[in-house]
Design a protein around this motif. Structure first.
Motif, PDB file in Angstrom:
ATOM      1  N   THR A  28      16.944  12.963 -16.843  1.00  0.00           N
ATOM      2  CA  THR A  28      16.883  11.521 -16.644  1.00  0.00           C
ATOM      3  C   THR A  28      17.869  11.156 -15.541  1.00  0.00           C
ATOM      4  N   ILE A  30      19.760   8.253 -13.205  1.00  0.00           N
ATOM      5  CA  ILE A  30      20.163   6.849 -13.117  1.00  0.00           C
ATOM      6  C   ILE A  30      20.951   6.670 -11.815  1.00  0.00           C
ATOM      7  N   TRP A  39      24.172   9.494  -8.150  1.00  0.00           N
ATOM      8  CA  TRP A  39      23.356   9.392  -9.339  1.00  0.00           C
ATOM      9  C   TRP A  39      24.064  10.029 -10.525  1.00  0.00           C
TER      10      TRP A  39
END
Length: 114
Positions: A28, A30, A39
């Motif tokens: 995942t 972000i 990130w």
């Protein structure tokens, strides 16, 4: 592999990138700093007992493609001179070609000369 024009890298590096790209699909990503290209990549840890189970978060910073620099809190890009699955996940998030972050040492002509 040397006659294959689809990849500029040796066989081992092509296999490595394929394996890490598969692993990166489950991460995942972000965005934490769009201007600075930072990130946070969250991934599941391998199954096991004790404190090694759960979720890990790595901080990834991508430099400009022209100077092919990237960093990750796992330190694999710095130590191995090739992108880890966390870097590949960040590249996939912004649809960036991750091969620019692979060291020139792994190019087919360099391997052949060695």
């Amino acid at each position: 592999q040397m006659s294959n024009t689809q990849t500029p890298f040796c066989k081992k590096m092509a296999e490595y990138l394929q394996e890490k790209a598969k692993k990166a699909r489950f991460h995942t990503v972000i965005t934490t700093g769009n201007v600075r290209r930072k990130w946070e990549v969250t991934c599941r840890t391998k199954g096991g007992f004790g404190s090694s189970t759960g979720v890990m978060t790595h901080k990834v910073t991508l430099g400009h493609e022209s100077d092919n620099t990237c960093s990750c809190s796992c330190n694999k890009p710095k130590l191995l001179h090739k992108p880890c699955s966390h870097v590949l996940a960040a590249c996939a998030k912004i649809k960036l070609d991750s091969t620019s972050y692979v060291s020139m040492f792994y190019l087919k002509d360099r391997v052949l000369n060695a």
